[in-house]
Design an enzyme around this catalytic site. Structure first.
Site, PDB file in Angstrom:
ATOM      1  N   ASP A  17       4.219  12.392 -12.457  1.00  0.00           N
ATOM      2  CA  ASP A  17       2.980  11.810 -12.081  1.00  0.00           C
ATOM      3  C   ASP A  17       2.393  10.774 -13.150  1.00  0.00           C
ATOM      4  O   ASP A  17       1.699   9.594 -12.505  1.00  0.00           O
ATOM      5  CB  ASP A  17       2.033  12.996 -11.931  1.00  0.00           C
ATOM      6  CG  ASP A  17       0.789  12.496 -11.090  1.00  0.00           C
ATOM      7  OD1 ASP A  17       0.691  11.424 -10.605  1.00  0.00           O
ATOM      8  OD2 ASP A  17      -0.042  13.389 -10.539  1.00  0.00           O
ATOM      9  N   CYS A 241      -2.371   6.940  -9.076  1.00  0.00           N
ATOM     10  CA  CYS A 241      -1.697   7.087  -7.929  1.00  0.00           C
ATOM     11  C   CYS A 241      -1.310   5.803  -7.115  1.00  0.00           C
ATOM     12  O   CYS A 241      -2.479   5.031  -7.105  1.00  0.00           O
ATOM     13  CB  CYS A 241      -2.292   8.090  -6.832  1.00  0.00           C
ATOM     14  SG  CYS A 241      -1.470   8.126  -5.264  1.00  0.00           S
TER      15      CYS A 241
END
Ligand code: COA
Ligand code: ZN
Length: 319
Positions: A17, A241
């Site tokens: 991530d 993101c």
């Protein structure tokens, strides 16, 4: 305090991530060194990479090479993100033992992220999970935008519960609820997670907070008060993101470990070793990292900062 779990499990998501959001290419060797350093910190689970389409996340296009070289370390699970059957085939080939499938609680976000409706993604995952379980893998399921969506705004808690139940139904072991853009507050956590806990036991849930608005630690504490004891964090607070503009990094692993140390909640994770691991990435990226503890430890480790050294001796970071 008495109802809080005495032990918290931290799932380190920095290598996946965290790094997926870095546009500057990082070598496989450097990623490998980062993961190895993390594995020596006492973490039990590290999400190492992602078998998504290489064009979707070019930074993780080396997933196959990286994953197949990960050394087996007793007590450490290396997992990887898998979006579909093709991803599972790649993960199996590389010898990965735990995968994570991912959908969202927001239709618009899911469409942009994996080009599927929530329903279609669940159908695809049903096949992926069945096959993974047959191959004796364990499977986690992520729900992105579980509180707030950058395209749809506040997400109804009923929707999150529906998706979580559907994921458990198809065989995932644990559902991780993501505050993808880091906009949730402790009240959102109480309302959404509290509602979900009426149907799903706490040990089946993990929380995944980003820190865009500075609420990640407060949200973690709110979730702990509800009985949640698994949290996803990222070393150095790396992350963001690519499909949610403006989203800052995950809650920094160092920040959570520091807070839990002082609260005498066990994590088994060594704060300084996480700092050393994230410092490898900082050197690679040639910039400072976001987590507060990373910045504090960096300042403290500077030889020319006597006031920081004095401060260090005033209190115990760890019980
Ligand atoms: N790994 C490698 N290649 C893949 C793949 C995978 N997991 N999934 C599909 N492909 C390839 C197919 O083989 C096909 O190749 P071809 O054109 O040579 O035949 C091509 O990609 C198109 O396949 P399709 O099933 O239509 O995929 P898509 O283009 O609709 O993309 C995803 C769907 C899910 C694979 C893609 O959107 C993706 O990887 N998204 C991930 C986003 C992400 O990681 N977000 C951050 C995490 S929260
Ligand atoms: Zn995240």
């Amino acid at each position: 305090m008495s109802s809080l779990s005495r032990r918290v499990k931290i799932v380190e998501v920095g290598p996946r991530d965290g790094l997926q959001n870095e546009t500057e290419p990082i070598s496989t060797k450097a990623k490998f060194a980062f993961i190895q350093a993390l594995a020596e910190s006492g973490l039990q689970e590290i999400e190492a990479t992602s078998f998504v389409h290489p064009k979707a996340i070019p930074q993780l296009a080396d997933a196959d090479t990286l994953a197949s070289r990960l050394e087996k370390i007793p007590g450490v699970i290396f997992s990887a993100l898998v979006p579909n059957q093709k991803g599972l085939e790649r993960a199996l080939q590389a010898g990965i033992k735990k995968i994570a499938v991912f959908t969202a609680a927001s239709e618009t976000f899911n469409q942009k992220n994996i080009r599927m409706s929530i329903e279609t993604s669940l159908k695809e995952f049903e096949k992926v999970v069945t096959q993974a379980l047959k191959a004796k893998l364990t499977v986690r399921g992520y729900i992105s935008t579980a509180f707030v969506c950058p395209y749809e705004g506040d997400i109804p808690r009923e929707k999150v519960l529906d998706v979580a139940e559907a994921l458990l139904q198809i065989g995932v072991e644990e559902v991780s609820l993501g505050d993808t853009i880091g906009a949730a507050s402790p009240r959102d956590v109480q309302e959404t997670v509290g509602f979900i806990l009426k149907k799903i036991p706490a040990h089946k849930l993990a929380l995944h907070f980003h820190d865009t608005y500075g609420t990640a630690l407060a949200n973690t504490y709110a979730a702990m008060e509800l009985g949640i004891s698994t949290f996803d964090t990222s070393a150095g607070g790396l992350g963001g993101c690519p499909y949610a503009l403006g989203a800052a990094g995950n809650l920094g692993t160092e920040d959570l470990v520091y807070m839990l140390n002082r609260m005498r909640v066990e994590t088994g994770v060594n704060l300084h070793k996480i700092f050393q691991a994230s410092s490898l990435v900082s050197a690679e990226l040639k910039r400072d990292l976001q987590s507060r503890q990373w910045q504090r430890l960096k300042a403290q480790s500077a030889d020319d900062n006597p006031s920081a050294v004095n401060r260090k001796s005033l209190f115990k970071e760890e019980p």
